[in-house]
Design a protein around this motif. Structure first.
Motif, PDB file in Angstrom:
ATOM      1  N   UNK A 193       0.742  -1.299  -0.075  1.00 20.52           N
ATOM      2  CA  UNK A 193      -0.012  -0.100  -0.113  1.00 20.52           C
ATOM      3  C   UNK A 193       0.736   1.089  -0.173  1.00 20.52           C
ATOM      4  N   UNK A 194       0.784   2.138  -1.015  1.00 17.58           N
ATOM      5  CA  UNK A 194       1.518   3.379  -1.301  1.00 17.58           C
ATOM      6  C   UNK A 194       0.702   4.267  -0.853  1.00 17.58           C
ATOM      7  N   UNK A 225       5.203  -3.600   4.052  1.00 17.13           N
ATOM      8  CA  UNK A 225       4.587  -3.243   2.689  1.00 17.13           C
ATOM      9  C   UNK A 225       3.577  -2.107   2.809  1.00 17.13           C
ATOM     10  N   UNK A 226       3.849  -1.345   3.925  1.00 15.29           N
ATOM     11  CA  UNK A 226       3.075   0.204   3.888  1.00 15.29           C
ATOM     12  C   UNK A 226       4.098   1.162   3.783  1.00 15.29           C
ATOM     13  N   UNK A 227       3.827   2.136   2.864  1.00 16.41           N
ATOM     14  CA  UNK A 227       4.858   3.395   2.895  1.00 16.41           C
ATOM     15  C   UNK A 227       3.629   4.498   2.764  1.00 16.41           C
ATOM     16  N   UNK A 228       4.014   5.271   3.472  1.00 21.19           N
ATOM     17  CA  UNK A 228       3.081   6.553   3.354  1.00 21.19           C
ATOM     18  C   UNK A 228       3.878   7.685   3.193  1.00 21.19           C
ATOM     19  N   UNK A 229       3.484   8.625   2.071  1.00 16.84           N
ATOM     20  CA  UNK A 229       4.460   9.378   1.479  1.00 16.84           C
ATOM     21  C   UNK A 229       3.745  10.650   1.071  1.00 16.84           C
ATOM     22  N   UNK A 230       4.386  11.661   0.803  1.00 16.53           N
ATOM     23  CA  UNK A 230       3.680  12.794   0.101  1.00 16.53           C
ATOM     24  C   UNK A 230       4.085  13.042  -1.248  1.00 16.53           C
ATOM     25  N   UNK A 231       5.241  13.498  -1.996  1.00 11.96           N
ATOM     26  CA  UNK A 231       5.268  13.717  -3.274  1.00 11.96           C
ATOM     27  C   UNK A 231       6.777  13.895  -3.484  1.00 11.96           C
ATOM     28  N   UNK A 232       7.129  13.970  -4.760  1.00 15.43           N
ATOM     29  CA  UNK A 232       8.356  13.918  -5.426  1.00 15.43           C
ATOM     30  C   UNK A 232       9.613  12.990  -4.874  1.00 15.43           C
ATOM     31  N   UNK A 239       9.075   4.576  -2.451  1.00 12.18           N
ATOM     32  CA  UNK A 239       8.615   3.397  -3.179  1.00 12.18           C
ATOM     33  C   UNK A 239       9.780   2.574  -3.860  1.00 12.18           C
ATOM     34  N   UNK A 240      10.915   3.298  -4.260  1.00 11.50           N
ATOM     35  CA  UNK A 240      12.000   2.491  -4.617  1.00 11.50           C
ATOM     36  C   UNK A 240      12.698   1.539  -3.498  1.00 11.50           C
ATOM     37  N   UNK A 241      12.787   2.001  -2.362  1.00 13.61           N
ATOM     38  CA  UNK A 241      13.157   1.125  -1.408  1.00 13.61           C
ATOM     39  C   UNK A 241      12.073  -0.287  -1.162  1.00 13.61           C
ATOM     40  N   UNK A 253      -2.488   1.921  -4.640  1.00 13.45           N
ATOM     41  CA  UNK A 253      -1.919   3.285  -4.368  1.00 13.45           C
ATOM     42  C   UNK A 253      -3.055   4.261  -3.963  1.00 13.45           C
ATOM     43  N   UNK A 254      -3.007   5.150  -2.814  1.00 20.73           N
ATOM     44  CA  UNK A 254      -3.709   6.099  -2.416  1.00 20.73           C
ATOM     45  C   UNK A 254      -4.329   6.921  -3.560  1.00 20.73           C
ATOM     46  N   UNK A 255      -3.640   7.204  -4.315  1.00 26.97           N
ATOM     47  CA  UNK A 255      -4.157   7.750  -5.781  1.00 26.97           C
ATOM     48  C   UNK A 255      -3.577   7.769  -7.012  1.00 26.97           C
ATOM     49  N   UNK A 256      -3.924   8.083  -8.052  1.00 26.42           N
ATOM     50  CA  UNK A 256      -3.208   7.865  -9.223  1.00 26.42           C
ATOM     51  C   UNK A 256      -1.948   8.415  -9.282  1.00 26.42           C
ATOM     52  N   UNK A 257      -1.748   9.751  -8.753  1.00 21.08           N
ATOM     53  CA  UNK A 257      -0.305  10.217  -8.523  1.00 21.08           C
ATOM     54  C   UNK A 257       0.449   9.472  -7.948  1.00 21.08           C
TER      55      UNK A 257
END
Length: 359
Positions: A193-194, A225-232, A239-241, A253-257
Protein backbone atom coordinates in the motif's frame (compact mmCIF):
# COMPACT_ATOMS: atom_id res chain seq x y z
CA UNK A 1 -45.27 31.01 -23.35
CA UNK A 2 -47.03 27.89 -22.08
CA UNK A 3 -49.15 28.50 -18.96
CA UNK A 4 -50.44 26.24 -16.20
CA UNK A 5 -53.96 26.93 -17.46
CA UNK A 6 -53.06 25.39 -20.82
CA UNK A 7 -51.60 22.31 -19.10
CA UNK A 8 -54.76 22.02 -16.99
CA UNK A 9 -56.94 22.15 -20.09
CA UNK A 10 -54.78 19.56 -21.84
CA UNK A 11 -54.79 17.13 -18.90
CA UNK A 12 -58.30 17.73 -17.59
CA UNK A 13 -57.21 18.65 -14.07
CA UNK A 14 -57.42 21.89 -12.11
CA UNK A 15 -54.85 24.67 -12.32
CA UNK A 16 -54.14 24.17 -8.60
CA UNK A 17 -53.26 20.51 -9.28
CA UNK A 18 -50.89 21.56 -12.06
CA UNK A 19 -49.33 24.10 -9.68
CA UNK A 20 -48.72 21.44 -7.02
CA UNK A 21 -47.06 19.15 -9.54
CA UNK A 22 -44.93 21.83 -11.23
CA UNK A 23 -43.72 23.12 -7.85
CA UNK A 24 -42.90 19.61 -6.58
CA UNK A 25 -45.55 19.78 -3.84
CA UNK A 26 -47.73 16.99 -5.17
CA UNK A 27 -46.55 14.14 -2.91
CA UNK A 28 -49.49 12.97 -0.80
CA UNK A 29 -51.78 15.47 -2.52
CA UNK A 30 -51.94 14.28 -6.12
CA UNK A 31 -52.19 10.69 -7.30
CA UNK A 32 -48.81 9.58 -8.75
CA UNK A 33 -50.35 8.58 -12.11
CA UNK A 34 -51.98 12.01 -12.49
CA UNK A 35 -48.76 13.81 -11.45
CA UNK A 36 -46.78 11.78 -13.98
CA UNK A 37 -49.28 12.64 -16.73
CA UNK A 38 -49.14 16.35 -15.87
CA UNK A 39 -45.34 16.35 -16.02
CA UNK A 40 -45.35 14.51 -19.34
CA UNK A 41 -47.77 17.00 -20.88
CA UNK A 42 -45.83 19.96 -19.45
CA UNK A 43 -42.62 18.64 -20.96
CA UNK A 44 -44.29 18.03 -24.34
CA UNK A 45 -45.70 21.56 -24.41
CA UNK A 46 -42.36 23.04 -23.34
CA UNK A 47 -43.53 24.52 -20.03
CA UNK A 48 -40.92 26.33 -17.94
CA UNK A 49 -41.36 27.47 -14.34
CA UNK A 50 -41.27 31.26 -13.94
CA UNK A 51 -38.69 31.73 -11.14
CA UNK A 52 -39.83 35.27 -10.32
CA UNK A 53 -43.48 34.30 -9.96
CA UNK A 54 -42.55 31.23 -7.97
CA UNK A 55 -40.41 33.22 -5.54
CA UNK A 56 -43.25 35.68 -4.92
CA UNK A 57 -45.64 32.83 -4.08
CA UNK A 58 -43.30 30.81 -1.89
CA UNK A 59 -40.97 33.48 -0.44
CA UNK A 60 -38.09 31.49 -1.95
CA UNK A 61 -35.62 32.53 -4.62
CA UNK A 62 -34.88 28.96 -5.76
CA UNK A 63 -31.17 29.79 -5.58
CA UNK A 64 -28.61 27.44 -4.04
CA UNK A 65 -25.22 28.75 -2.97
CA UNK A 66 -22.20 26.49 -3.61
CA UNK A 67 -19.18 27.48 -1.47
CA UNK A 68 -16.02 25.69 -2.51
CA UNK A 69 -12.44 25.44 -1.37
CA UNK A 70 -10.17 24.36 -4.26
CA UNK A 71 -13.06 22.50 -5.89
CA UNK A 72 -13.84 25.16 -8.49
CA UNK A 73 -10.19 25.25 -9.63
CA UNK A 74 -9.60 21.49 -9.67
CA UNK A 75 -10.46 20.00 -13.09
CA UNK A 76 -11.56 16.51 -12.12
CA UNK A 77 -13.39 17.57 -8.97
CA UNK A 78 -15.41 20.07 -10.99
CA UNK A 79 -17.79 17.16 -11.39
CA UNK A 80 -19.13 18.13 -7.95
CA UNK A 81 -20.36 21.42 -9.36
CA UNK A 82 -21.74 19.72 -12.46
CA UNK A 83 -23.64 17.20 -10.33
CA UNK A 84 -25.05 19.89 -8.05
CA UNK A 85 -26.04 22.02 -11.03
CA UNK A 86 -27.75 19.04 -12.68
CA UNK A 87 -29.88 18.33 -9.60
CA UNK A 88 -30.64 22.01 -9.05
CA UNK A 89 -31.84 22.39 -12.63
CA UNK A 90 -33.98 19.27 -12.43
CA UNK A 91 -35.88 20.59 -9.43
CA UNK A 92 -36.22 24.18 -10.64
CA UNK A 93 -33.30 25.79 -8.79
CA UNK A 94 -30.31 27.84 -9.91
CA UNK A 95 -26.80 27.28 -8.55
CA UNK A 96 -24.42 30.15 -7.78
CA UNK A 97 -20.83 29.08 -7.10
CA UNK A 98 -18.22 31.02 -5.16
CA UNK A 99 -14.66 29.98 -4.38
CA UNK A 100 -12.67 30.79 -1.26
CA UNK A 101 -9.32 30.14 -2.99
CA UNK A 102 -6.74 32.78 -3.72
CA UNK A 103 -7.27 34.96 -0.67
CA UNK A 104 -11.03 35.32 -1.08
CA UNK A 105 -12.63 35.86 2.32
CA UNK A 106 -15.12 33.09 3.10
CA UNK A 107 -17.43 35.26 5.21
CA UNK A 108 -17.55 37.88 2.45
CA UNK A 109 -18.51 35.26 -0.14
CA UNK A 110 -21.21 33.82 2.12
CA UNK A 111 -22.56 37.32 2.73
CA UNK A 112 -22.76 37.90 -1.03
CA UNK A 113 -24.79 34.71 -1.49
CA UNK A 114 -27.11 35.78 1.30
CA UNK A 115 -27.68 39.10 -0.46
CA UNK A 116 -28.83 37.13 -3.49
CA UNK A 117 -31.32 35.45 -1.17
CA UNK A 118 -29.95 31.89 -1.45
CA UNK A 119 -32.41 29.42 0.05
CA UNK A 120 -29.66 27.02 1.17
CA UNK A 121 -25.97 26.29 0.89
CA UNK A 122 -23.62 23.54 -0.24
CA UNK A 123 -20.26 23.70 1.53
CA UNK A 124 -17.59 21.72 -0.33
CA UNK A 125 -14.06 20.69 0.57
CA UNK A 126 -11.37 18.79 -1.26
CA UNK A 127 -9.97 15.41 -0.23
CA UNK A 128 -12.73 14.44 2.21
CA UNK A 129 -11.91 16.12 5.49
CA UNK A 130 -13.50 16.88 8.84
CA UNK A 131 -14.65 20.48 8.92
CA UNK A 132 -16.48 23.06 11.00
CA UNK A 133 -19.54 24.61 9.42
CA UNK A 134 -18.98 28.39 9.25
CA UNK A 135 -20.84 30.37 11.88
CA UNK A 136 -22.26 32.51 9.08
CA UNK A 137 -24.26 29.46 7.95
CA UNK A 138 -25.62 28.56 11.37
CA UNK A 139 -29.38 27.87 11.45
CA UNK A 140 -29.56 27.79 7.63
CA UNK A 141 -30.13 24.75 5.38
CA UNK A 142 -26.63 23.38 4.69
CA UNK A 143 -25.22 20.17 3.22
CA UNK A 144 -21.50 19.31 3.23
CA UNK A 145 -19.90 17.88 0.09
CA UNK A 146 -16.79 15.67 0.35
CA UNK A 147 -16.53 16.64 4.01
CA UNK A 148 -17.78 15.55 7.44
CA UNK A 149 -19.13 17.77 10.21
CA UNK A 150 -16.80 17.89 13.19
CA UNK A 151 -19.93 17.75 15.33
CA UNK A 152 -20.68 14.03 15.30
CA UNK A 153 -23.87 14.35 17.33
CA UNK A 154 -22.56 12.41 20.33
CA UNK A 155 -23.92 15.01 22.76
CA UNK A 156 -27.38 14.98 21.16
CA UNK A 157 -28.79 12.34 23.54
CA UNK A 158 -28.26 14.43 26.69
CA UNK A 159 -29.72 17.56 25.09
CA UNK A 160 -26.48 19.57 25.06
CA UNK A 161 -25.67 19.30 21.38
CA UNK A 162 -27.18 19.28 17.91
CA UNK A 163 -27.41 16.79 15.07
CA UNK A 164 -24.51 16.75 12.61
CA UNK A 165 -25.01 18.61 9.35
CA UNK A 166 -25.97 16.26 6.48
CA UNK A 167 -22.97 15.34 4.38
CA UNK A 168 -21.84 13.05 1.58
CA UNK A 169 -18.44 11.48 0.94
CA UNK A 170 -16.78 8.53 -0.84
CA UNK A 171 -16.86 5.21 1.01
CA UNK A 172 -13.15 5.27 1.78
CA UNK A 173 -13.09 1.86 3.47
CA UNK A 174 -14.52 0.10 0.43
CA UNK A 175 -12.11 1.94 -1.86
CA UNK A 176 -9.25 0.22 -0.04
CA UNK A 177 -11.10 -3.06 0.27
CA UNK A 178 -12.18 -3.30 -3.37
CA UNK A 179 -8.77 -2.30 -4.75
CA UNK A 180 -6.97 -4.84 -2.60
CA UNK A 181 -9.44 -7.63 -3.41
CA UNK A 182 -8.91 -6.92 -7.10
CA UNK A 183 -5.18 -7.48 -6.63
CA UNK A 184 -5.81 -10.63 -4.57
CA UNK A 185 -8.12 -11.97 -7.28
CA UNK A 186 -5.37 -11.30 -9.84
CA UNK A 187 -3.08 -13.69 -7.94
CA UNK A 188 -0.85 -11.13 -6.22
CA UNK A 189 0.90 -12.58 -3.16
CA UNK A 190 2.71 -9.54 -1.75
CA UNK A 191 0.45 -6.52 -1.97
CA UNK A 192 1.86 -3.15 -0.94
CA UNK A 193 0.00 0.00 0.00
CA UNK A 194 1.47 3.31 -1.12
CA UNK A 195 -0.45 5.68 1.11
CA UNK A 196 -0.55 9.32 2.18
CA UNK A 197 1.39 10.62 5.16
CA UNK A 198 -1.19 13.34 5.85
CA UNK A 199 -3.76 12.73 8.60
CA UNK A 200 -6.88 12.39 6.43
CA UNK A 201 -10.20 10.53 6.50
CA UNK A 202 -9.32 9.03 3.13
CA UNK A 203 -5.97 7.69 4.34
CA UNK A 204 -7.42 6.05 7.44
CA UNK A 205 -10.35 4.53 5.57
CA UNK A 206 -8.36 3.21 2.61
CA UNK A 207 -5.65 1.71 4.83
CA UNK A 208 -8.33 0.01 6.97
CA UNK A 209 -9.96 -1.42 3.83
CA UNK A 210 -6.60 -2.68 2.57
CA UNK A 211 -5.94 -4.48 5.85
CA UNK A 212 -9.45 -5.94 6.06
CA UNK A 213 -9.27 -7.36 2.53
CA UNK A 214 -6.04 -9.18 3.36
CA UNK A 215 -7.42 -10.50 6.64
CA UNK A 216 -10.58 -11.76 4.94
CA UNK A 217 -8.50 -14.16 2.83
CA UNK A 218 -6.39 -15.29 5.78
CA UNK A 219 -3.37 -13.05 5.22
CA UNK A 220 -1.75 -11.12 8.01
CA UNK A 221 -1.10 -7.48 7.01
CA UNK A 222 2.62 -6.71 6.92
CA UNK A 223 3.61 -3.18 7.93
CA UNK A 224 6.79 -3.53 5.88
CA UNK A 225 4.60 -3.42 2.77
CA UNK A 226 3.07 -0.06 3.73
CA UNK A 227 4.74 3.27 2.89
CA UNK A 228 2.99 6.58 3.47
CA UNK A 229 4.43 9.41 1.40
CA UNK A 230 3.73 12.91 0.15
CA UNK A 231 5.35 13.63 -3.22
CA UNK A 232 8.42 14.22 -5.37
CA UNK A 233 11.89 12.87 -4.51
CA UNK A 234 11.23 11.47 -1.03
CA UNK A 235 8.14 9.63 -2.27
CA UNK A 236 10.01 8.13 -5.20
CA UNK A 237 12.85 7.06 -2.89
CA UNK A 238 10.43 5.39 -0.47
CA UNK A 239 8.70 3.43 -3.23
CA UNK A 240 12.09 2.51 -4.69
CA UNK A 241 13.20 1.07 -1.33
CA UNK A 242 9.93 -0.86 -1.16
CA UNK A 243 10.74 -2.46 -4.52
CA UNK A 244 14.26 -3.44 -3.49
CA UNK A 245 13.62 -4.65 0.04
CA UNK A 246 10.14 -6.17 -0.04
CA UNK A 247 9.60 -7.05 -3.74
CA UNK A 248 5.81 -6.61 -3.94
CA UNK A 249 3.95 -8.01 -6.91
CA UNK A 250 0.86 -5.85 -6.37
CA UNK A 251 0.40 -2.20 -5.41
CA UNK A 252 -2.67 -0.40 -4.13
CA UNK A 253 -1.97 3.32 -4.35
CA UNK A 254 -3.75 6.04 -2.39
CA UNK A 255 -4.27 7.93 -5.63
CA UNK A 256 -3.27 7.88 -9.30
CA UNK A 257 -0.45 10.36 -8.66
CA UNK A 258 1.27 7.93 -6.31
CA UNK A 259 0.84 5.14 -8.86
CA UNK A 260 3.22 7.09 -11.09
CA UNK A 261 6.07 6.36 -8.64
CA UNK A 262 5.35 2.64 -9.00
CA UNK A 263 5.42 2.90 -12.81
CA UNK A 264 8.71 4.83 -12.65
CA UNK A 265 10.37 2.33 -10.30
CA UNK A 266 9.19 -0.59 -12.42
CA UNK A 267 10.58 0.99 -15.60
CA UNK A 268 13.98 1.59 -13.96
CA UNK A 269 14.14 -2.12 -13.16
CA UNK A 270 13.05 -3.34 -16.56
CA UNK A 271 9.70 -4.52 -15.23
CA UNK A 272 6.38 -4.17 -17.04
CA UNK A 273 3.24 -3.06 -15.20
CA UNK A 274 0.39 -5.41 -15.97
CA UNK A 275 2.75 -8.31 -16.55
CA UNK A 276 5.44 -8.41 -13.84
CA UNK A 277 3.36 -6.55 -11.27
CA UNK A 278 -0.14 -5.12 -10.88
CA UNK A 279 -1.22 -1.64 -9.82
CA UNK A 280 -4.55 -0.09 -8.77
CA UNK A 281 -4.93 3.65 -8.16
CA UNK A 282 -7.71 5.96 -7.03
CA UNK A 283 -9.21 9.02 -8.78
CA UNK A 284 -9.44 8.12 -12.47
CA UNK A 285 -7.58 11.40 -12.90
CA UNK A 286 -7.68 12.43 -16.54
CA UNK A 287 -4.00 13.45 -16.71
CA UNK A 288 -2.75 10.11 -15.42
CA UNK A 289 -5.42 8.16 -17.29
CA UNK A 290 -4.16 9.61 -20.58
CA UNK A 291 -0.44 9.51 -19.73
CA UNK A 292 0.40 6.23 -18.00
CA UNK A 293 1.04 3.20 -20.18
CA UNK A 294 -0.34 0.62 -19.73
CA UNK A 295 -3.48 2.45 -18.68
CA UNK A 296 -4.05 2.44 -14.94
CA UNK A 297 -6.84 0.40 -13.36
CA UNK A 298 -8.34 2.79 -10.85
CA UNK A 299 -11.28 3.52 -8.58
CA UNK A 300 -13.22 6.56 -9.71
CA UNK A 301 -14.16 9.09 -7.06
CA UNK A 302 -17.87 10.01 -7.22
CA UNK A 303 -17.61 13.76 -7.67
CA UNK A 304 -20.72 14.09 -9.85
CA UNK A 305 -22.67 11.76 -7.58
CA UNK A 306 -21.68 13.67 -4.44
CA UNK A 307 -22.68 17.00 -5.98
CA UNK A 308 -25.99 15.62 -7.21
CA UNK A 309 -26.89 13.96 -3.90
CA UNK A 310 -25.92 17.04 -1.90
CA UNK A 311 -28.05 19.41 -4.00
CA UNK A 312 -31.03 17.02 -3.96
CA UNK A 313 -30.67 16.64 -0.18
CA UNK A 314 -30.48 20.40 0.26
CA UNK A 315 -33.61 20.97 -1.83
CA UNK A 316 -35.47 18.36 0.23
CA UNK A 317 -34.47 20.25 3.41
CA UNK A 318 -35.58 23.58 1.95
CA UNK A 319 -38.92 22.25 0.73
CA UNK A 320 -39.53 20.01 3.73
CA UNK A 321 -40.43 16.85 1.82
CA UNK A 322 -38.91 13.95 -0.08
CA UNK A 323 -38.13 14.42 -3.75
CA UNK A 324 -39.35 12.36 -6.68
CA UNK A 325 -36.32 10.25 -7.62
CA UNK A 326 -37.89 8.77 -10.74
CA UNK A 327 -35.73 10.89 -13.04
CA UNK A 328 -32.41 10.66 -11.25
CA UNK A 329 -29.55 10.20 -13.73
CA UNK A 330 -27.67 7.00 -14.39
CA UNK A 331 -24.27 7.35 -12.75
CA UNK A 332 -21.02 5.42 -12.51
CA UNK A 333 -21.57 4.87 -8.79
CA UNK A 334 -24.99 4.34 -7.20
CA UNK A 335 -26.40 7.46 -5.52
CA UNK A 336 -27.53 6.68 -1.95
CA UNK A 337 -31.03 7.50 -0.68
CA UNK A 338 -31.55 10.97 0.74
CA UNK A 339 -32.32 9.49 4.17
CA UNK A 340 -28.97 7.66 4.36
CA UNK A 341 -27.15 7.89 7.73
CA UNK A 342 -24.84 10.87 8.22
CA UNK A 343 -22.40 10.94 6.54
CA UNK A 344 -23.91 9.39 3.41
CA UNK A 345 -21.28 7.19 1.80
CA UNK A 346 -21.02 6.44 -1.91
CA UNK A 347 -19.59 3.06 -2.91
CA UNK A 348 -17.11 3.93 -5.64
CA UNK A 349 -16.65 2.00 -8.88
CA UNK A 350 -13.46 0.24 -9.96
CA UNK A 351 -12.58 1.08 -13.57
CA UNK A 352 -10.83 -1.87 -15.23
CA UNK A 353 -7.98 -0.92 -17.55
CA UNK A 354 -4.60 -2.57 -18.21
CA UNK A 355 -2.40 -2.32 -15.12
CA UNK A 356 -3.64 -5.49 -13.38
CA UNK A 357 -2.33 -8.71 -14.88
CA UNK A 358 -4.80 -11.25 -16.12
CA UNK A 359 -5.23 -14.23 -13.83
Amino acid sequence: MVTMKQIAQETGVSVSTVSLVMNHRDEGRVKPAIASHVRAVAERLGYRVNPMASSLRTNRTHILGFISEEVATTPYAGGMILGAQSAASQYGYMLITVSTDGGMDEDDEIAALKRYGADGFLYAKMSNRITDVPQALADLPVVLVDATDRNDGDSLADGTGSAPVPSVEPDEFHIGYDATRRLIDAGCERIAYVGCSEDMIAQHGRLAGYRAALEDVGRKPDDRLVVNVLNNGPALAAVSDLFDWERPDGFFCFNDARAWYVYECAARRGMTVGRDLSVVGVDNHRVFAETLSPQLTTIELPHFEMGYWAAAKLISLIEGHDLDKGEWPRTTAPIPPLDAPVPAKIHCTLIEKESVRRG
